[in-house]
Motif scaffolding. Sequence first.
Motif, PDB file in Angstrom:
ATOM      1  N   ALA A 109     -13.958   8.686   2.881  1.00  0.00           N
ATOM      2  CA  ALA A 109     -13.455   7.599   2.048  1.00  0.00           C
ATOM      3  C   ALA A 109     -14.078   7.661   0.658  1.00  0.00           C
ATOM      4  CB  ALA A 109     -13.750   6.260   2.716  1.00  0.00           C
ATOM      5  N   ALA A 148       2.037   6.492  -1.030  1.00  0.00           N
ATOM      6  CA  ALA A 148       0.852   5.746  -0.612  1.00  0.00           C
ATOM      7  C   ALA A 148      -0.432   6.309  -1.214  1.00  0.00           C
ATOM      8  CB  ALA A 148       0.757   5.744   0.913  1.00  0.00           C
ATOM      9  N   HIS A 149      -0.610   7.649  -1.127  1.00  0.00           N
ATOM     10  CA  HIS A 149      -1.890   8.198  -1.573  1.00  0.00           C
ATOM     11  C   HIS A 149      -2.128   7.934  -3.056  1.00  0.00           C
ATOM     12  CE1 HIS A 149      -0.150  11.683  -3.662  1.00  0.00           C
ATOM     13  NE2 HIS A 149       0.763  11.655  -2.724  1.00  0.00           N
ATOM     14  N   ILE A 163      -3.336   4.331  -3.409  1.00  0.00           N
ATOM     15  CA  ILE A 163      -4.731   4.216  -2.993  1.00  0.00           C
ATOM     16  C   ILE A 163      -5.627   4.737  -4.127  1.00  0.00           C
ATOM     17  CG2 ILE A 163      -6.439   4.909  -1.260  1.00  0.00           C
ATOM     18  CD1 ILE A 163      -4.145   3.209  -0.108  1.00  0.00           C
ATOM     19  N   ALA A 164      -5.182   5.826  -4.732  1.00  0.00           N
ATOM     20  CA  ALA A 164      -5.978   6.424  -5.802  1.00  0.00           C
ATOM     21  C   ALA A 164      -6.107   5.492  -7.008  1.00  0.00           C
ATOM     22  CB  ALA A 164      -5.364   7.763  -6.229  1.00  0.00           C
ATOM     23  N   SER A 172      -7.777   2.561  12.998  1.00  0.00           N
ATOM     24  CA  SER A 172      -7.433   3.944  12.713  1.00  0.00           C
ATOM     25  C   SER A 172      -8.608   4.606  12.003  1.00  0.00           C
ATOM     26  CB  SER A 172      -6.172   3.978  11.839  1.00  0.00           C
ATOM     27  OG  SER A 172      -5.823   5.300  11.538  1.00  0.00           O
ATOM     28  N   GLN A 183     -14.750   3.047  -0.891  1.00  0.00           N
ATOM     29  CA  GLN A 183     -13.802   3.445  -1.937  1.00  0.00           C
ATOM     30  C   GLN A 183     -13.968   2.625  -3.208  1.00  0.00           C
ATOM     31  OE1 GLN A 183      -9.650   4.099  -0.312  1.00  0.00           O
ATOM     32  NE2 GLN A 183     -10.625   3.371   1.555  1.00  0.00           N
ATOM     33  N   SER A 229       0.823  -1.219   0.000  1.00  0.00           N
ATOM     34  CA  SER A 229       0.000   0.000   0.000  1.00  0.00           C
ATOM     35  C   SER A 229       0.853   1.262   0.000  1.00  0.00           C
ATOM     36  CB  SER A 229      -0.904   0.000   1.223  1.00  0.00           C
ATOM     37  OG  SER A 229      -0.112   0.077   2.393  1.00  0.00           O
ATOM     38  N   ARG A 252       2.516   2.356   2.630  1.00  0.00           N
ATOM     39  CA  ARG A 252       2.592   2.934   3.972  1.00  0.00           C
ATOM     40  C   ARG A 252       3.989   2.742   4.561  1.00  0.00           C
ATOM     41  NH1 ARG A 252       1.170   1.917   9.367  1.00  0.00           N
ATOM     42  NH2 ARG A 252       1.176  -0.327   9.077  1.00  0.00           N
ATOM     43  N   GLU A 285     -14.097   0.717   9.889  1.00  0.00           N
ATOM     44  CA  GLU A 285     -12.960   0.751   8.958  1.00  0.00           C
ATOM     45  C   GLU A 285     -13.255  -0.061   7.703  1.00  0.00           C
ATOM     46  OE1 GLU A 285      -8.848   0.433  11.144  1.00  0.00           O
ATOM     47  OE2 GLU A 285      -8.709   1.190   9.108  1.00  0.00           O
ATOM     48  N   MET A 324     -15.332   1.971   5.500  1.00  0.00           N
ATOM     49  CA  MET A 324     -14.521   2.992   4.818  1.00  0.00           C
ATOM     50  C   MET A 324     -13.807   2.389   3.617  1.00  0.00           C
ATOM     51  SD  MET A 324     -13.128   4.790   8.304  1.00  0.00           S
ATOM     52  CE  MET A 324     -11.998   5.992   7.630  1.00  0.00           C
ATOM     53  N   TYR A 343      -7.142   0.004   2.123  1.00  0.00           N
ATOM     54  CA  TYR A 343      -6.313  -0.604   3.158  1.00  0.00           C
ATOM     55  C   TYR A 343      -6.943  -0.362   4.521  1.00  0.00           C
ATOM     56  CZ  TYR A 343      -2.063  -1.225   5.991  1.00  0.00           C
ATOM     57  OH  TYR A 343      -1.146  -1.627   6.931  1.00  0.00           O
ATOM     58  N   THR A 344      -7.105  -1.405   5.313  1.00  0.00           N
ATOM     59  CA  THR A 344      -7.526  -1.186   6.703  1.00  0.00           C
ATOM     60  C   THR A 344      -6.381  -1.566   7.624  1.00  0.00           C
ATOM     61  OG1 THR A 344      -8.416  -3.388   7.159  1.00  0.00           O
ATOM     62  CG2 THR A 344      -9.900  -1.819   6.112  1.00  0.00           C
ATOM     63  N   PHE A 345      -6.188  -0.748   8.637  1.00  0.00           N
ATOM     64  CA  PHE A 345      -5.049  -0.904   9.541  1.00  0.00           C
ATOM     65  C   PHE A 345      -5.277  -2.045  10.533  1.00  0.00           C
ATOM     66  CE2 PHE A 345      -2.574   3.142   9.096  1.00  0.00           C
ATOM     67  CZ  PHE A 345      -3.375   3.767   8.149  1.00  0.00           C
TER      68      PHE A 345
END
Lengths: 314, 239
Positions: B102, B72-73, B76-77, B88, B154, B50, B52, B147, B150, B82-84
């Motif tokens: 999200a 990372a961003h 994601i785009a 989070s 997406q 991801s 991160r 999460e 969220m 991703y879930t932590f």
Amino acid sequence: MTAATRDAALHLGVLTLLAGLWFVLPTYHSGNLARIMVLAVYAMGYNLLFGYTGLLSLGHALFFAAGMYGLAIAMQQGGWSAAPGFLAGLIAALVVSGVAGALALRTTGVAFMIVTLMFAQAGYLTVLYFGAITRGDEGFVIPQAARSLAGIDLTTPANRYFAALILFGAVFLGLAWLVRSPFGRTLIAIRENEARAKMLGYDTHAYKLRAVILSGTISGASGAAYALLFGYAGATFATVQYSIFPLLWVLLGGAGTTIGPLIGAIFMFYLIDLASGVTDAYMLIAGVVLVLLTLFAPQGLAGTLRNRVWPWLP
Amino acid sequence: MTLLSTRNLTKRYAGVLANEAINFDLPQGQIRALIGPNGAGKSTFVGMLSGRIPTTSGSVTFDGKDISALPAHARIALGIAYTFQITSVFAGLSVHENVALAARRRLGRDGAAVDAKVADSLSRVGLADRATQIAGDLSYGHQRILEIAMGLAQDPRLFILDEPTQGLAESEIADFKTLIRSLGGATTILLIEHNMSVVMETAEAITVLSNGTVLADGTPAQIRADPAVQAAYLGTADA
Ligand SMILES: Nc1ncnc2c1ncn2[C@@H]1O[C@H](COP(=O)(O)OP(=O)(O)OP(=O)(O)O)[C@@H](O)[C@H]1O
Ligand SMILES: [Mg+2]
């Protein structure tokens, strides 16, 4: 009532009240209020970065002074009139905040506070160093004749009051809209949990940079308006004291609320005004009240109202 | 078609070699479980997918494109959610706003589309009636479920979940299994999971990590029968 109409009612109500106050307040207080509205613009600019994005800057005097000197030097040394002078102030603040932001955002937390503080200190020393242009400590007075906009004389109390109100109103409504927009909500997300915002696909660094620039430019608008309306630019406005003021106004009024900066600026202005009528050690009284407020209303006045009475407060 | 693959993906922390030259291929639409003992390097691995966690060396390819250098961003785009492992959420914001943030990154200013997406995501995980609550006031289990919502909001192409059922009640785990199975096919899923019933009932394929390397790859039946896996993992985890 929908959230949007309630927001609009609140913000337009505040502006109507401020306009009405001109007709009822004695001259002394309406003069104060004009000054407070201009300073509240500074506080609102600061609040965008501190209250909504969660970035604590100790160097906003740099942006306030960039706007102030941008206008004052253009008018004084360049012979520009007020409108292009004001624009010069905005551009100066925009450029300075863009550069300072890009560099300072390489750091976070305490380091960000220190770097912004150092930048502002460098700005202050620059003003002193180029004394030939800035007139250093002494500063300079902008002649009354130059202080008019579109044929309107900004030195009469009424014109000055309403010019301050128009600037305040534009920034107030603009920010009220912004913090409800997707952009503003992303800033709030960064304040709440930057790692999560990043992992939702937001380029948090780019958002923070835009927030610094917007915040710095609004602060610069306040500095430029201050010089234009009150006719004076001086190095005092670049000192660390003027970096701390907006932090105090916002903390007192309520960080991350749209009306907090105005409330904080009014409160602190009159606190110092009243305390200095009682004793020479007026900063001591002001200090005690600040400590009490931080202890008993840590969210500031508007923040406490939001927690206790009106959870919808924007 | 392969949606995601890694070549020689390696992560070295100060003294620890957390991931060592991992080669991994994930076909489009598959539900894949990633299992392994504590400290095997699972979270490190998905963190590097991801973006991160920065990689030490090696490459990550997503949808035919080398994304190793992307922040990372930007990953994601491209459609990775991703879930932590450690919950989070935006604790100070409402449940609705958490999910809206999200959804909004993709749907932008279209408020109606965002609201519809939020309502849909929350109802799929059973949190619809808590939309106005502050996320930080939710129970731990509900925050984990939030999460997941969220992630759903997406509409990811690849959904990475790091131990999503940790701290959930039995009934919530059952709902989670149903949810994951309903996503399969359309969404590619990479699921880190210690709960063997979740793994065995949802995953189409399993990868076992141990000491930073891939110990085994295969169907649930193959993995269950693999003596090396039993020795390294199932034996200890069941104990
Ligand atoms: N930031 C870090 N700095 C140093 N070592 C780390 C760091 N993060 C993880 N490690 C080490 O790397 C190894 C792999 O950790 P990782 O979190 O990836 O394991 P995991 O398989 O997800 O474990 P768990 O099942 O407990 O979540 C462990 O030995 C861990 O101690
Ligand atoms: Mg882990």
